[in-house]
Design a protein around this motif. Structure first.
Motif, PDB file in Angstrom:
ATOM      1  N   ALA A 235       0.831  -1.206   0.000  1.00  0.00           N
ATOM      2  CA  ALA A 235       0.000   0.000   0.000  1.00  0.00           C
ATOM      3  C   ALA A 235       0.864   1.253   0.000  1.00  0.00           C
ATOM      4  O   ALA A 235       0.584   2.221  -0.719  1.00  0.00           O
ATOM      5  CB  ALA A 235      -0.925  -0.008   1.222  1.00  0.00           C
ATOM      6  N   LEU A 236       1.949   1.221   0.803  1.00  0.00           N
ATOM      7  CA  LEU A 236       2.834   2.392   0.840  1.00  0.00           C
ATOM      8  C   LEU A 236       3.516   2.603  -0.507  1.00  0.00           C
ATOM      9  O   LEU A 236       3.724   3.743  -0.936  1.00  0.00           O
ATOM     10  CB  LEU A 236       3.898   2.205   1.921  1.00  0.00           C
TER      11      LEU A 236
ATOM     12  N   VAL B 289       2.274   1.891  -3.453  1.00  0.00           N
ATOM     13  CA  VAL B 289       1.306   2.499  -4.368  1.00  0.00           C
ATOM     14  C   VAL B 289       1.082   3.958  -4.017  1.00  0.00           C
ATOM     15  O   VAL B 289       1.096   4.833  -4.896  1.00  0.00           O
ATOM     16  CB  VAL B 289      -0.022   1.711  -4.333  1.00  0.00           C
ATOM     17  N   ILE B 290       0.921   4.245  -2.696  1.00  0.00           N
ATOM     18  CA  ILE B 290       0.542   5.601  -2.312  1.00  0.00           C
ATOM     19  C   ILE B 290       1.715   6.562  -2.493  1.00  0.00           C
ATOM     20  O   ILE B 290       1.599   7.600  -3.138  1.00  0.00           O
ATOM     21  CB  ILE B 290       0.053   5.624  -0.847  1.00  0.00           C
ATOM     22  N   ILE B 291       2.887   6.212  -1.930  1.00  0.00           N
ATOM     23  CA  ILE B 291       3.989   7.167  -1.895  1.00  0.00           C
ATOM     24  C   ILE B 291       4.785   7.152  -3.199  1.00  0.00           C
ATOM     25  O   ILE B 291       4.975   8.185  -3.843  1.00  0.00           O
ATOM     26  CB  ILE B 291       4.906   6.893  -0.691  1.00  0.00           C
TER      27      ILE B 291
ATOM     28  N   GLY C  68       2.129   7.084  -6.307  1.00  0.00           N
ATOM     29  CA  GLY C  68       1.256   8.231  -6.207  1.00  0.00           C
ATOM     30  C   GLY C  68       2.018   9.531  -6.088  1.00  0.00           C
ATOM     31  O   GLY C  68       2.057  10.331  -7.017  1.00  0.00           O
ATOM     32  N   ALA C  69       2.675   9.729  -4.936  1.00  0.00           N
ATOM     33  CA  ALA C  69       3.224  11.044  -4.641  1.00  0.00           C
ATOM     34  C   ALA C  69       4.456  11.372  -5.472  1.00  0.00           C
ATOM     35  O   ALA C  69       4.513  12.403  -6.149  1.00  0.00           O
ATOM     36  CB  ALA C  69       3.554  11.116  -3.150  1.00  0.00           C
TER      37      ALA C  69
END
Lengths: 101, 176
Positions: B53-54, B56-58, B61-62
């Motif tokens: 999840a991290l 994908v998100i960081i 994503g970011a």
């Protein structure tokens, strides 16, 4: 489970070598930054595989530190590229060989 | 689990190769997002769903959105892709690529040696253990990571700041 530690480590090695090749052959600064990201990600993959091999959380902790460092590195690197592009009007890394302090 | 791993690994390797051979930066960044997502799948298969999840998100994503916005802000145009096609001639990349392939073959040979320890199976590490370890023995490193991110913010602001140009319109006209 069927997947082995060896397969994960070989995949991490392949991704790291691809990032290394890109770092060596590219002359565009943004592509060099991207290849650093690829190498960091491959190192994180190796840490995760090691964590699941021994069932210890230290590998995942180390991946979180890699993530934080990558975020800081990308922000500073992009700011540096921005200044370089404003001063030299190009992304060629060879143009930045003059260190006029 | 086996086929899922090999499919995700194949997607990761293929998209990474596409990243390092594109001339256009935007195409390369989109392929890099695909590569990071497939690595997130591999994290999930290795019993680290929180790290997936991290990732994908960081990462996907970011960080990738930051780089895409940066490329949009530079507004490079087709000239840069032409430059890149000129710089990336085979005469330049064949040497380092062959040397790195030799290193990769050596690394794979060393990993594929019969292991000293009995080859274990995948062990699931739950996020609770990671959190207890993160804020137990590694709390000093967490504080250091916070300081690093602060330094990153301040450094990025300082480096990315535009010099304020104060020019009167008459002075600018005489300067031309």
């Amino acid at each position: 489970m069927i997947i082995s530690t060896t397969a994960g480590l070989v995949l991490a090695g392949i991704l790291f070598v691809l990032g290394l090749v890109s770092m060596l052959i590219r002359r565009n600064i943004i592509f060099m930054l991207v290849s650093v990201e690829i190498m960091l990600n491959a190192a994180g993959l190796a840490f995760i595989v090691a964590a699941s091999r021994w069932g210890q959380p230290e590998g995942q902790v180390m991946f979180m530190f890699i993530l934080a460092m990558a975020a800081a590195e990308v922000s500073v690197g992009l700011a540096l590229i921005l200044q370089l592009y404003h001063q030299l009007k190009t992304l060629d890394s060879d143009e930045a060989s003059k260190m006029n302090g | 689990m086996g086929p899922a791993f090999y499919i995700a690994a194949g997607v990761a390797i293929f998209s990474t190769i596409m990243v390092i051979t594109r001339y256009n930066i935007m195409h390369a960044l989109l392929y890099l997002i695909v590569s990071l997502l497939s690595v997130a799948v591999i994290f999930f298969l290795y019993g680290a769903p929180f790290m997936a999840a991290l990732e994908v998100i960081i990462y996907a994503g970011a960080i990738m959105v930051l780089m895409i916005f940066f490329v949009m802000m530079l507004n490079l145009g087709p000239q840069t892709a032409g430059d890149e096609r000129h710089w990336l001639s085979p005469r330049i990349w064949i040497g380092p690529a062959v040397l790195c392939a030799v290193l990769l073959i050596e690394l794979g040979y060393l990993i594929l040696q019969p292991p000293v320890l009995p080859a274990g199976e995948i062990v699931m590490v739950d996020p609770k253990a990671v959190g207890k370890s993160l804020f137990g023995p590694y709390v000093l490193a967490v504080e250091l990571a916070g300081m690093l991110l602060m330094a990153g913010i301040v450094g990025a602001y300082h480096l990315g700041r535009q010099k304020k140009k104060i020019t009167h319109r008459f002075l600018e006209r005489t300067a031309q």
